[in-house]
Design a protein around this motif. Structure first.
Motif, short mmCIF file in Angstrom:
data_model
loop_
_atom_site.label_atom_id
_atom_site.label_comp_id
_atom_site.label_asym_id
_atom_site.label_seq_id
_atom_site.Cartn_x
_atom_site.Cartn_y
_atom_site.Cartn_z
N HIS A 76 1.61 7.77 -2.00
CA HIS A 76 1.45 8.77 -3.06
C HIS A 76 1.77 10.14 -2.47
O HIS A 76 2.43 10.96 -3.11
CB HIS A 76 0.03 8.73 -3.60
CG HIS A 76 -0.42 7.35 -3.96
ND1 HIS A 76 0.09 6.64 -5.03
CD2 HIS A 76 -1.32 6.50 -3.36
CE1 HIS A 76 -0.48 5.45 -5.10
NE2 HIS A 76 -1.33 5.34 -4.09
N ARG A 77 1.31 10.35 -1.25
CA ARG A 77 1.70 11.49 -0.41
C ARG A 77 1.26 11.17 1.00
O ARG A 77 0.09 10.89 1.24
CB ARG A 77 1.07 12.81 -0.87
CG ARG A 77 1.41 13.96 0.09
CD ARG A 77 0.84 15.28 -0.32
NE ARG A 77 -0.61 15.36 -0.30
CZ ARG A 77 -1.36 15.43 0.81
NH1 ARG A 77 -0.80 15.37 2.02
NH2 ARG A 77 -2.67 15.54 0.71
N MET A 78 2.21 11.18 1.93
CA MET A 78 1.85 10.86 3.31
C MET A 78 0.90 11.92 3.87
O MET A 78 1.12 13.12 3.65
CB MET A 78 3.11 10.78 4.17
CG MET A 78 2.89 10.15 5.53
SD MET A 78 2.37 8.43 5.45
CE MET A 78 3.93 7.59 5.75
N GLY A 110 -10.74 13.37 -2.43
CA GLY A 110 -10.76 12.06 -3.07
C GLY A 110 -9.45 11.64 -3.67
O GLY A 110 -9.38 10.61 -4.36
N ASP A 111 -8.39 12.41 -3.41
CA ASP A 111 -7.06 12.04 -3.92
C ASP A 111 -6.50 10.89 -3.09
O ASP A 111 -6.56 10.91 -1.86
CB ASP A 111 -6.11 13.23 -3.86
CG ASP A 111 -6.62 14.42 -4.64
OD1 ASP A 111 -7.12 14.20 -5.76
OD2 ASP A 111 -6.51 15.55 -4.14
N SER A 112 -5.91 9.93 -3.76
CA SER A 112 -5.31 8.79 -3.06
C SER A 112 -3.99 9.22 -2.41
O SER A 112 -3.11 9.77 -3.07
CB SER A 112 -5.06 7.64 -4.03
OG SER A 112 -4.53 6.52 -3.36
N ASP A 149 -2.37 -0.60 -6.19
CA ASP A 149 -1.30 0.33 -6.54
C ASP A 149 -0.25 0.36 -5.43
O ASP A 149 -0.01 1.39 -4.79
CB ASP A 149 -1.88 1.72 -6.78
CG ASP A 149 -0.85 2.67 -7.38
OD1 ASP A 149 0.24 2.20 -7.76
OD2 ASP A 149 -1.12 3.88 -7.44
N CYS A 150 0.32 -0.82 -5.16
CA CYS A 150 1.39 -0.93 -4.18
C CYS A 150 2.14 -2.23 -4.45
O CYS A 150 1.67 -3.08 -5.21
CB CYS A 150 0.84 -0.92 -2.74
SG CYS A 150 -0.19 -2.34 -2.33
N LEU A 151 3.30 -2.36 -3.84
CA LEU A 151 4.05 -3.60 -3.98
C LEU A 151 3.30 -4.73 -3.29
O LEU A 151 2.61 -4.52 -2.29
CB LEU A 151 5.45 -3.45 -3.36
CG LEU A 151 6.34 -2.37 -3.98
CD1 LEU A 151 7.63 -2.23 -3.16
CD2 LEU A 151 6.65 -2.68 -5.43
N LYS A 152 3.43 -5.93 -3.81
CA LYS A 152 2.77 -7.07 -3.19
C LYS A 152 3.54 -7.51 -1.96
O LYS A 152 4.77 -7.63 -2.00
CB LYS A 152 2.67 -8.23 -4.19
CG LYS A 152 1.89 -9.42 -3.65
CD LYS A 152 1.76 -10.52 -4.70
CE LYS A 152 0.98 -11.70 -4.15
NZ LYS A 152 0.84 -12.78 -5.15
N ASP A 206 7.59 3.77 -0.90
CA ASP A 206 7.04 2.45 -0.62
C ASP A 206 7.66 1.89 0.65
O ASP A 206 8.81 2.22 1.00
CB ASP A 206 7.34 1.47 -1.78
CG ASP A 206 6.57 1.80 -3.04
OD1 ASP A 206 5.43 1.31 -3.17
OD2 ASP A 206 7.10 2.55 -3.88
N PHE A 207 6.88 1.02 1.30
CA PHE A 207 7.33 0.37 2.53
C PHE A 207 6.77 -1.04 2.58
O PHE A 207 5.59 -1.26 2.28
CB PHE A 207 6.85 1.16 3.75
CG PHE A 207 7.06 0.47 5.07
CD1 PHE A 207 8.35 0.27 5.57
CD2 PHE A 207 5.99 0.00 5.82
CE1 PHE A 207 8.55 -0.36 6.80
CE2 PHE A 207 6.18 -0.62 7.03
CZ PHE A 207 7.46 -0.81 7.53
N LYS A 208 7.61 -2.00 2.95
CA LYS A 208 7.18 -3.38 3.15
C LYS A 208 7.71 -3.86 4.49
O LYS A 208 8.83 -3.50 4.88
CB LYS A 208 7.73 -4.29 2.05
CG LYS A 208 7.15 -4.05 0.68
CD LYS A 208 7.83 -4.92 -0.38
CE LYS A 208 7.61 -6.40 -0.13
NZ LYS A 208 8.22 -7.24 -1.19
N ILE A 209 6.92 -4.68 5.17
CA ILE A 209 7.38 -5.27 6.43
C ILE A 209 6.82 -6.68 6.56
O ILE A 209 5.67 -6.94 6.21
CB ILE A 209 6.99 -4.41 7.65
CG1 ILE A 209 7.60 -5.00 8.93
CG2 ILE A 209 5.48 -4.25 7.78
CD1 ILE A 209 7.55 -4.05 10.13
N ASN A 210 7.66 -7.58 7.04
CA ASN A 210 7.26 -8.95 7.37
C ASN A 210 7.54 -9.18 8.84
O ASN A 210 8.64 -8.90 9.32
CB ASN A 210 8.05 -9.97 6.54
CG ASN A 210 7.69 -9.92 5.06
OD1 ASN A 210 6.77 -9.21 4.65
ND2 ASN A 210 8.43 -10.66 4.25
#
Length: 252
Positions: A76-78, A110-112, A149-152, A206-210
């Motif tokens: 949402h903001r780094m 309290g902001d995400s 609230d993120c990609l699965k 967004d970021f995904k890693i396997n």
């Protein structure tokens, strides 16, 4: 000097850590680096178990390595340099071969800032074989499932035939952790170091890693990239001589 809190909220089944984002954890633009985000979130998972009496040595004694397998984060903001944050984590209902864990990073208001979800493998330290999660009985069964609230985390498909070799590096001593392989957080640095400058400067959403196969000391890691400017997505994967090591996606 401020004392930061570390505490469980048993009624919410959460573990919380107040901390500060320090200069050394940030990139040149003053934002938390990707590798430090991976370190913070994996460390709080380890500390959650440790505070519950399941330290890493204890788990090894009982016949378990717990290794992160997949992770997904929405920015949402780094977090920024000198920003005070609270990192919250909790376990969720496991899959047959994956322990599930969620994260939320918030600022003092309290902001995400970052939402995340990860899956972890149980591995027999001696046999180096995956253990079904039903055999992990060192803590009560977890049945929590919440909206995220993120990609699965899941399968990543990279068009390997169109990918370009963007970096090569040797796995060094400082990359290796006490499990004997490259620490999961180091891959965040490998990915960002490999990107061309114009992509390093993107503000990612967004970021995904396997993690596919352990990268070991002395191995050469070849990093490949595929850049889809229309979809605003970067695919990055790494290979050693033993095969595929990791796959990842960055969205901007």
């Amino acid at each position: 000097m401020k004392d930061f809190r570390l505490w469980h909220e048993e009624d919410k089944n959460t573990f919380n850590n107040e901390t500060n984002i320090y200069f050394s954890q940030c990139t040149s633009d003053g934002r938390l680096s990707l590798n430090e985000l991976l370190r913070i979130t994996s460390d709080i998972a380890v500390e959650d178990y440790s505070q519950r009496g399941m330290s890493r040595p204890y788990l090894v004694e009982k016949g378990f390595y717990i290794l992160v397998s997949r992770a997904s984060f929405r920015f949402h903001r780094m977090p920024l340099e000198n920003e005070e944050i609270t990192v919250t984590t909790w376990e969720e209902k496991p899959e047959a071969f994956q322990l599930m864990r969620a994260y939320e990073i918030k600022n003092k208001s309290g902001d995400s800032l970052v939402s995340g979800l990860s899956s972890w493998l149980l591995v027999d330290p001696a046999a180096r074989r995956i253990v079904p999660t039903e055999k992990f009985t060192l803590r009560p069964q977890v049945d929590i499932q919440r909206e995220h609230d993120c990609l699965k985390p899941g399968k990543i498909i990279i068009p390997k035939n169109d990918a370009t070799l963007i970096d090569e590096r040797i796995i060094r001593y400082s990359d290796i952790d006490a499990n004997g392989h490259t620490n999961n957080s180091r891959y965040g640095a490998f990915i960002m170091d490999a990107l061309p400058k114009q992509y390093q400067q993107k503000v990612f959403t967004d970021f995904k890693i396997n993690y596919s196969k352990e990268a070991m000391l002395g191995e050469k890691l070849s990093v490949f990239g595929y850049f889809d400017d229309e979809a605003k997505k970067i695919s990055v994967f790494g290979r050693t001589e033993q095969g595929l090591s990791f796959e990842s996606e960055l969205y901007y």
